[in-house]
Design a protein around this motif. Structure first.
Motif, PDB file in Angstrom:
ATOM      1  N   TYR A 149       0.903  -1.172  -0.003  1.00  0.00           N
ATOM      2  CA  TYR A 149      -0.136   0.185   0.038  1.00  0.00           C
ATOM      3  C   TYR A 149       0.945   1.256  -0.044  1.00  0.00           C
ATOM      4  CZ  TYR A 149      -2.579   3.736   1.737  1.00  0.00           C
ATOM      5  OH  TYR A 149      -3.189   4.991   2.099  1.00  0.00           O
TER       6      TYR A 149
ATOM      7  N   THR B  96      -5.713  -2.271  -1.581  1.00  0.00           N
ATOM      8  CA  THR B  96      -6.281  -3.473  -2.160  1.00  0.00           C
ATOM      9  C   THR B  96      -6.267  -4.408  -1.085  1.00  0.00           C
ATOM     10  OG1 THR B  96      -3.872  -4.058  -2.739  1.00  0.00           O
ATOM     11  CG2 THR B  96      -5.392  -3.033  -4.376  1.00  0.00           C
TER      12      THR B  96
ATOM     13  N   ASP C 150     -11.202  -6.844   3.071  1.00  0.00           N
ATOM     14  CA  ASP C 150     -11.982  -6.520   4.310  1.00  0.00           C
ATOM     15  C   ASP C 150     -11.607  -7.298   5.468  1.00  0.00           C
ATOM     16  OD1 ASP C 150     -14.400  -5.096   4.978  1.00  0.00           O
ATOM     17  OD2 ASP C 150     -15.591  -7.048   5.014  1.00  0.00           O
TER      18      ASP C 150
ATOM     19  N   TRP D 297      -9.589  -2.772   8.929  1.00  0.00           N
ATOM     20  CA  TRP D 297      -9.789  -2.094   7.525  1.00  0.00           C
ATOM     21  C   TRP D 297     -11.172  -2.698   7.424  1.00  0.00           C
ATOM     22  CZ3 TRP D 297      -9.604   1.652   3.989  1.00  0.00           C
ATOM     23  CH2 TRP D 297     -10.219   1.511   2.764  1.00  0.00           C
TER      24      TRP D 297
ATOM     25  N   ALA E 173     -13.495  -2.641   4.253  1.00  0.00           N
ATOM     26  CA  ALA E 173     -13.512  -2.273   2.681  1.00  0.00           C
ATOM     27  C   ALA E 173     -14.728  -1.631   2.275  1.00  0.00           C
ATOM     28  CB  ALA E 173     -12.993  -3.403   1.789  1.00  0.00           C
ATOM     29  N   SER E 174     -15.824  -2.103   2.639  1.00  0.00           N
ATOM     30  CA  SER E 174     -17.040  -1.565   1.975  1.00  0.00           C
ATOM     31  C   SER E 174     -17.279  -0.001   2.738  1.00  0.00           C
ATOM     32  CB  SER E 174     -18.244  -2.409   2.266  1.00  0.00           C
ATOM     33  OG  SER E 174     -18.575  -2.699   3.551  1.00  0.00           O
TER      34      SER E 174
ATOM     35  N   ALA F   8     -14.594   1.819   3.439  1.00  0.00           N
ATOM     36  CA  ALA F   8     -13.404   2.268   3.265  1.00  0.00           C
ATOM     37  C   ALA F   8     -12.780   3.179   4.116  1.00  0.00           C
ATOM     38  CB  ALA F   8     -13.685   3.356   1.814  1.00  0.00           C
TER      39      ALA F   8
ATOM     40  N   GLU G 217      -3.160  -8.974   6.152  1.00  0.00           N
ATOM     41  CA  GLU G 217      -4.069 -10.072   5.728  1.00  0.00           C
ATOM     42  C   GLU G 217      -3.638 -11.398   6.301  1.00  0.00           C
ATOM     43  OE1 GLU G 217      -4.797 -10.484   1.677  1.00  0.00           O
ATOM     44  OE2 GLU G 217      -2.960 -10.975   1.183  1.00  0.00           O
TER      45      GLU G 217
END
Length: 135
Positions: A69, A76, A79, A97, A99-100, A102, A133
């Motif tokens: 990042y 990227t 979620d 994080w 994701a949906s 943001a 992740e």
């Protein structure tokens, strides 16, 4: 409880040593993503040095892989990625994080539980965000 209701219920809760950034990340990983993370007891007098050393040396660190990042780029990370935050180079804060949304959900000693986009966190001094992740 659905995801939105669960997350909304968290926002604004106060920070404490038993509801620290790690406790929040652990609870969200369990409730939303079904992942078990180990408990970390935060001492009442936890210093930034303690936070840095605990994050850097914790065995859970081996179970997560960093996702590339760069500020200003599209994130990227998947979620639910853990976000390690640093003011300079050494991580002293952690969030999740979403994701949906943001945004990063984290527990701040001043604001309590907050959901903030990366650009706002960087503006507040968390200049280095590292997304991880599960392996």
């Amino acid at each position: 409880m659905d995801r939105t209701a669960y997350l909304t219920n968290l926002i604004g809760r106060p920070w404490s040593t038993d509801q620290s950034c790690w406790h929040l990340a652990r609870d969200v990983q369990q409730e939303v993503f079904g992942r078990d993370l180990p408990m970390v007891e935060v001492p009442p007098d936890a210093s930034w040095r303690w936070m840095i050393d605990t994050i850097a040396g914790h065995r859970e660190h081996q179970q997560w892989r960093e996702v590339a990042y760069a500020p200003g780029r599209i994130i990227t990370a998947p979620d639910g990625a853990l976000v390690l935050m640093a003011r300079v180079t050494q991580s002293a804060h952690i969030g999740v994080w979403l994701a949906s949304e943001a945004a990063i959900l984290h527990a701040d000693p001043v604001a309590g539980v907050a959901l903030e986009p990366p650009v706002k966190l960087r503006a507040r001094g968390w200049s280095r965000l590292r997304f991880h992740e599960p392996v």
